[in-house]
Design a protein around this motif. Structure first.
Motif, short mmCIF file in Angstrom:
data_model
loop_
_atom_site.label_atom_id
_atom_site.label_comp_id
_atom_site.label_asym_id
_atom_site.label_seq_id
_atom_site.Cartn_x
_atom_site.Cartn_y
_atom_site.Cartn_z
N ASP A 60 0.68 -1.15 -0.20
CA ASP A 60 0.13 -0.08 0.10
C ASP A 60 1.00 1.11 0.02
N ASP A 61 2.04 1.09 0.62
CA ASP A 61 2.82 2.36 0.86
C ASP A 61 3.98 2.10 0.01
N LEU A 62 4.94 3.24 -0.09
CA LEU A 62 6.27 2.99 -1.02
C LEU A 62 7.38 2.84 -0.25
N GLN A 63 7.24 3.00 0.96
CA GLN A 63 8.54 2.83 1.81
C GLN A 63 9.59 1.67 1.53
N ARG A 64 9.12 0.32 1.79
CA ARG A 64 9.97 -0.69 1.36
C ARG A 64 10.52 -0.88 0.11
N VAL A 65 9.79 -0.44 -0.93
CA VAL A 65 10.18 -0.76 -2.21
C VAL A 65 11.02 0.34 -2.94
N CYS A 66 10.37 1.85 -2.42
CA CYS A 66 10.84 2.64 -3.22
C CYS A 66 11.65 3.82 -2.16
N ASN A 67 11.87 3.55 -0.78
CA ASN A 67 12.58 4.30 0.24
C ASN A 67 11.81 5.71 0.35
N LEU A 68 10.59 5.57 0.17
CA LEU A 68 9.79 6.81 0.32
C LEU A 68 8.51 6.95 1.21
N PRO A 69 8.38 8.08 1.72
CA PRO A 69 6.91 7.90 2.60
C PRO A 69 5.84 8.02 1.90
N GLY A 70 4.60 7.66 2.26
CA GLY A 70 3.54 7.88 1.65
C GLY A 70 2.72 6.84 0.83
N GLN A 71 1.44 7.09 0.53
CA GLN A 71 0.76 5.93 0.18
C GLN A 71 0.85 5.85 -1.51
N LEU A 72 0.89 4.83 -2.21
CA LEU A 72 0.92 4.57 -3.50
C LEU A 72 -0.36 5.30 -4.27
N ARG A 73 -1.60 5.31 -3.55
CA ARG A 73 -2.70 5.54 -4.08
C ARG A 73 -3.01 6.91 -4.20
N ASP A 74 -2.12 7.70 -3.64
CA ASP A 74 -2.07 9.01 -3.41
C ASP A 74 -1.32 9.91 -4.73
N ARG A 75 -0.76 8.97 -5.68
CA ARG A 75 0.19 9.53 -6.66
C ARG A 75 -0.49 8.94 -7.89
#
Length: 243
Positions: A60-75
């Motif tokens: 659901d979020d971008l942290q593990r794969v992209c090392n970024l905060p936030g939710q995928l669905r917000d982009r």
């Protein structure tokens, strides 16, 4: 539903044929290309970007794969397409990009990752992107509301339940989902055998497992199901039994 024997004909590469995110990361075009070259079917995860485009990503979020905060669905899908996966040259792909890469060379098993009360139009968007694609495709989900949405659209693809669990209450929910007229099941191998899966196989429902990561899991999968989804090894090679 027409014959879906193709679903169980060969091993299915979990999130593509990656190397456990060392150099080739999960759910990337590089991992999908490796699977195509090896002749493996491809399993991958679909999320719904902010602009209504199905993109390929698990969390659901971008942290593990992209090392970024936030939710995928917000982009938007365009924004996501600029993000590096694991610091590599790969970026978050769309379903359309996978279809263009694969071109029907190997089967695709697409898992829709739902977010309750936030999935309006998701199933429709997936079917729209798939329209006209020449190749074997199966759709599946843990989420019963998405399975209902897919069935209402009456697409020309098999639809399956992704599931796990070992207790009767869980089996009741799984049975409820199967009443939708689903075509196959993807079940956690560590929860097999169980009465629910055994009964469904007796009905002729194909069962694949997730996710076999060694020879022991492969053997267990084929003892209690019809095919496996795998990662972390090459199922074409004979591996020593893991103790």
């Amino acid at each position: 539903m027409s014959d879906i024997a193709w679903l169980t004909e060969g091993p299915i590469a979990h999130r593509g044929y990656h190397d456990m995110n060392k150099l080739v990361w999960e759910n990337t075009l590089t991992a999908f290309q490796r699977a195509i070259e090896a002749g493996f079917a491809i399993e991958c995860d679909l999320h719904y970007a902010a602009d209504g485009v199905p993109v390929i990503f698990h969390d659901d979020d971008l942290q593990r794969v992209c090392n970024l905060p936030g939710q995928l669905r917000d982009r938007s899908s365009a924004e996501l397409g600029l993000l590096s996966i694991g610091g590599t040259r790969d970026h978050i792909p769309t379903l359309k990009q996978l279809l263009q890469l694969c071109g029907g060379k190997v089967p695709l098993v697409l898992e829709l990752k739902g977010r309750k009360a936030d999935d309006e139009g998701f199933a429709e968007s997936v079917i729209e992107v798939l329209e006209g694609y020449k190749g074997h495709v199966a759709l599946m989900s843990f989420d019963h509301w998405l399975l209902k949405d897919l069935k209402l659209l009456n697409p020309p693809y098999p639809i399956g339940l992704t599931a796990e669990g070992t207790n009767p209450d869980t089996f009741f929910l799984h049975d409820e989902a199967m009443q939708l007229g689903l075509d196959f099941i993807s079940y956690f191998h560590g929860h097999l055998p169980n009465p629910f899966v055994t009964a469904q196989r007796k009905r002729g429902i194909p069962v694949i497992t997730w996710t076999a990561r060694d020879e022991a899991a492969r053997r267990h999968s084929f003892a209690h199901a019809d095919q496996m989804t795998f990662e972390g090894f090459d199922p074409r090679e004979s591996l020593a039994l893991v103790s």
